[in-house]
Design a protein around this motif. Structure first.
Motif, short mmCIF file in Angstrom:
data_model
loop_
_atom_site.label_atom_id
_atom_site.label_comp_id
_atom_site.label_asym_id
_atom_site.label_seq_id
_atom_site.Cartn_x
_atom_site.Cartn_y
_atom_site.Cartn_z
N UNK A 590 0.83 -1.21 0.00
CA UNK A 590 0.00 0.00 0.00
C UNK A 590 0.86 1.26 0.00
N UNK A 591 2.03 1.19 0.65
CA UNK A 591 2.94 2.33 0.62
C UNK A 591 3.39 2.62 -0.82
N UNK A 592 3.67 1.56 -1.58
CA UNK A 592 4.07 1.74 -2.98
C UNK A 592 2.98 2.44 -3.78
N UNK A 593 1.71 2.17 -3.42
CA UNK A 593 0.59 2.82 -4.11
C UNK A 593 0.41 4.27 -3.68
N UNK A 594 0.38 4.49 -2.36
CA UNK A 594 0.03 5.81 -1.84
C UNK A 594 1.21 6.77 -1.71
N UNK A 595 2.43 6.26 -1.65
CA UNK A 595 3.59 7.14 -1.47
C UNK A 595 4.73 6.65 -2.35
N UNK A 596 4.76 7.18 -3.57
CA UNK A 596 5.82 6.76 -4.52
C UNK A 596 6.98 7.74 -4.54
N UNK A 597 7.15 8.49 -3.44
CA UNK A 597 8.24 9.45 -3.35
C UNK A 597 9.60 8.76 -3.53
N UNK A 598 10.47 9.41 -4.28
CA UNK A 598 11.82 8.87 -4.47
C UNK A 598 12.86 9.64 -3.66
N UNK A 599 12.36 10.51 -2.76
CA UNK A 599 13.28 11.24 -1.89
C UNK A 599 13.98 10.28 -0.94
N UNK A 600 15.05 10.74 -0.33
CA UNK A 600 15.81 9.91 0.59
C UNK A 600 14.91 9.42 1.72
N UNK A 608 10.47 0.81 5.14
CA UNK A 608 11.17 1.99 4.65
C UNK A 608 10.25 3.18 4.93
N UNK A 609 10.74 4.16 5.65
CA UNK A 609 9.91 5.32 6.00
C UNK A 609 10.23 6.49 5.09
N UNK A 610 9.16 7.11 4.55
CA UNK A 610 9.30 8.21 3.61
C UNK A 610 8.55 9.44 4.11
N UNK A 611 8.89 10.57 3.55
CA UNK A 611 8.15 11.80 3.83
C UNK A 611 6.69 11.60 3.42
#
Length: 760
Positions: A590-600, A608-611
């Motif tokens: 679900x993270x891949x769907x809702x948050x595809x940010x490529x930031x560090x 993996x935690x993203x902004x």
């Protein structure tokens, strides 16, 4: 003439051999030197990769050749290097080695204490990093001695940090641990066996009443907390002791220890052959006394004399007619009841009834003298929205009282919502602050899962009629196309609902295995498991496709900074953590769907935690925090705030310079600063949550996977609780046979409690 022992140091590469009976070990260092000897403190394999210091002599072995036979082994890193790299934040191994290469240990300590600015000359240390290092050094430097002591037992830095968090700056802590290593079991996540390893290394007799008593206290408390009971039988207690002490048929020994410990700070007897941890015993005994005392009180004065006329006018204000059940609740309060239990299943009008009760009481008390409370922030906000009265979380009110010089809450009326969620200890803390003259309204749904933690207060209060019970049974639904409440209540009764019709708020997406039972009988275990795994993958794909319909709205809410709405828009809910359709795999997908940010991003053990990630705090903990306005202004001032298990938030910044993950909790107007290396212990992704984690929450849309792979977890209470989390739309995705089976599997497990022991 005796040969003088010599020292040898090196990094332990691998343990080649261990004898469990006499703890004899053979290992090899990274430079190829072999070592051998008896090591009792812990499993030597735990020290692989650690730098060790040995004392002993070289000898020649027929099979292994030249090797160093040690008589003493300690972890070399349990000195300053260990401390700098594993306790102090901001110093990695490379920087620590450079520091210790440049400065003698005492000189480095002096610099850190008195003139840390000198460290800016070290490569990799800049001003922001130095602030982090100095702050951490000052906070933890008294732990150096503790690290050295525990290092010889293979204790990790994480363990030492936990000890610090639990005991703080306790004087003579090392001596206290030597006297009683079982003190360490007070730390969450450190069991009896881990503390007993240290106890055995310190020479504690295996059959000592001290050791057995410590085990008995630990297993009693641990079992109750993990299983929801507040008391257990003597037979179960002794079996748990056997498992942890590696004993058999030691009931006489247990009996003598138990007799000594009954009534102590750890164990109480509730009735013949039943026992409870003292904390739970005292909590439930006082809760029972609270209800009994309130029953003895004279009723309050009648509020409205012409009650029927009042009700007619009140129904005009509410916009609909109250049922006879709802009228009974209002009439009880009108006639002077000081405590009532307002119990209702999903859709039976608990919120409307609560509003009617509070508005009646508002005829005689001020608006600010009425307070609604709930365990979670979202539940508290919901009851405020539906009643119009101020609300707060239980914990925030308890913290308020800690900072007050008053004995009781300053309210004449308290309404407690979602009471099924509240365990014994929390309920006791709450009622201990309620004035005997305060009117107390307890609202709950006994069809839901019981509380996380020990006790079953709502169920016990209903069973033994500890207060007047008003049961709401009539289900209200907006129209024939709205089915969440009727479907949920059919499931609660153990009936298969009419779930596959075209409803506006409920949809079943059928992803079944054709001829499930026939294939199970015909195929081999391997073939059938492959078939089931393939079907679970199909269910996963359907979940992702269904979730994708909320993408646009989620992006818009995030863009508009409507974070609270984003957090409760769409939620996947599943009963277990592992597997294709468990929490962890669903979160990752679900993270891949809702948050595809490529930031560090930050990689933890699991996620993996993203902004902009949706996250949940998973442990009650005091945290470094700011208000949102203070954070926006760039304030350097922080407060220590209690963040509670189950709070939903969003990652608003990943600061790699100071190794901080910054999370906003909008419902509490709180921004919390997490160290990167604490994320695994304190937060989790929250695109998918377990059903237990969603108790007391409500989402615009909820999705529940349904598969025979989860069959062991299926029951009516679990499914009822999951479906009633959905406010506007509920999706169930999966196998029809699994869903229908779960609908009929009535949950009959009853918690064993102190109140039940006393009253039965």
């Amino acid at each position: 003439m005796d040969i003088e022992a010599i020292n040898l140091s090196g990094v332990l590469k691998k343990v080649l051999y261990q004898n469990a009976e006499n703890s004899y070990c053979i290992g090899v260092l990274t430079n190829g030197q072999k070592i051998c000897g008896n090591y009792f403190d812990t499993d030597l394999k735990k020290l692989e990769g650690e730098e060790i210091l040995l004392t002993g002599l070289w000898e020649t072995h027929k099979k292994y050749g030249v090797q160093f036979a040690f008589t003493n082994l300690v972890i070399k890193e349990a000195e300053l290097y260990f401390f700098l790299t594993k306790i102090v934040k901001g110093i990695g191994k490379k920087v620590a080695k450079e520091l210790l290469k440049k400065y003698e240990e005492e000189k480095l300590v002096e610099i850190l204490d008195n003139c840390p600015a000198k460290l800016l000359n070290i490569s990799g240390i800049k001003e922001k990093k130095l602030i982090q290092i100095v702050t951490s050094w000052n906070k933890f430097k008294h732990l150096r001695e503790l690290g050295s002591f525990l290092g010889q037992f293979g204790v990790s830095s994480n363990f030492i940090n936990k000890i610090y968090q639990e005991f703080g700056e306790v004087e003579n802590l090392i001596e206290k641990i030597k006297e009683n290593p079982y003190l360490l079991t007070r730390i969450k996540g450190i069991g009896f066996k881990r503390a007993d390893d240290i106890g055995q290394a310190l020479g504690i007799d295996k059959e000592s009443s001290f050791r057995i008593g410590a085990c008995m206290s630990f297993v009693l408390k641990e079992y109750c907390e993990n299983n929801g009971n507040s008391s257990i039988s003597k037979e179960k207690l002794y079996l748990l002791c056997d498992e942890n002490l590696n004993f058999q048929d030691q009931n006489e020994l247990y009996e003598s220890v138990l007799i000594k410990n009954i009534g102590s700070n750890d164990i109480h007897q509730t009735k013949e052959d039943r026992y409870s941890p003292s904390m739970l015993y005292n909590a439930e005994k006082n809760i029972l006394q609270f209800f009994q005392n309130r029953k003895k009180q004279n009723p309050n004065k009648k509020i409205i004399s012409k009650f029927d006329e009042y009700l007619v006018k009140k129904e005009e204000t509410l916009g609909f007619k109250l049922s006879d059940e709802q009228k009974k609740a209002v009439e009880l309060i009108n006639n002077g009841a000081n405590t009532i239990l307002l119990i209702g299943y999903a859709g039976t009008g608990k919120s409307t009834s609560s509003r009617a009760l509070l508005e009646l009481l508002g005829e005689t008390v001020g608006h600010n003298e009425i307070k609604c409370m709930a365990l979670s922030g979202i539940a508290a906000q919901r009851i405020s929205d539906t009643t119009g009265y101020e609300s707060a979380t239980i914990q925030s009110q308890l913290i308020f009282m800690q900072n007050s010089d008053k004995d009781y809450f300053p309210y004449k009326v308290i309404l407690l919502d979602e009471a099924s969620m509240i365990n014994s200890v929390t309920f006791y803390k709450l009622i201990s602050k309620i004035n005997p003259d305060t009117i107390f309204i307890i609202v709950g749904d006994d069809g839901q899962l019981p509380a996380i933690g020990a006790g079953d207060i709502l169920a016990d209060a209903i069973k033994f009629e500890l207060a007047s019970v008003c049961k709401l049974t009539k289900i209200y639904r907006q129209n024939e196309q709205h089915a969440i409440t009727t479907i949920a209540n059919d499931i609660r009764k153990g009936e298969v609902p009419k779930y596959d019709q075209d409803f506006e708020d409920f949809r079943f997406l059928d992803v079944s295995i054709q001829s499930y039972y026939a294939q199970k009988a015909m195929l081999s275990d391997y073939e059938f498991n492959t078939l089931r795994n393939d079907n679970n993958t199909k269910i996963l794909n359907n979940i992702i496709n269904t979730a994708s319909h909320y993408l646009k709205e989620i992006y818009q809410l995030t863009k508009d900074k409507k974070i609270a709405e984003f957090l409760t828009l769409f939620q996947v809910i599943t009963p277990i953590k592992g597997g294709v359709l468990g929490v962890e795999n669903l979160n990752i997908n679900l993270q891949k769907l809702f948050n595809n940010s490529r930031d560090k991003s930050i990689q933890s053990k699991t996620y993996q935690y993203k902004l902009a990630d949706k996250v949940i705090h998973i442990k009650n903990e005091n945290m470094k925090a700011q208000t949102m306005s203070a954070y926006k202004q760039g304030s350097d001032e922080f407060v220590e705030k209690r963040i509670f298990n189950g709070q939903l938030g969003m990652i608003v910044k990943l600061d790699f310079e100071i190794s901080k993950c910054i999370i906003l909790y909008p419902n509490d107007d709180t921004v919390v600063f997490y160290d990167f290396d604490t994320l695994d212990n304190l937060i989790s992704l929250a695109y998918c949550l377990t059903i237990h984690k969603t108790q007391g929450m409500e989402y615009d849309a909820a999705l529940i996977p349904m598969t025979f792979s989860h069959f062991i977890m299926h029951n009516t209470k679990l499914l009822y609780t999951a479906i009633t989390r959905a406010k506007k739309m509920c999706f169930v995705v999966g196998e029809k046979e699994a869903f229908e089976s779960a609908c009929k599997k009535i949950e009959i497990t009853k918690r064993e409690t102190v109140i039940n022991d006393i009253m039965s």
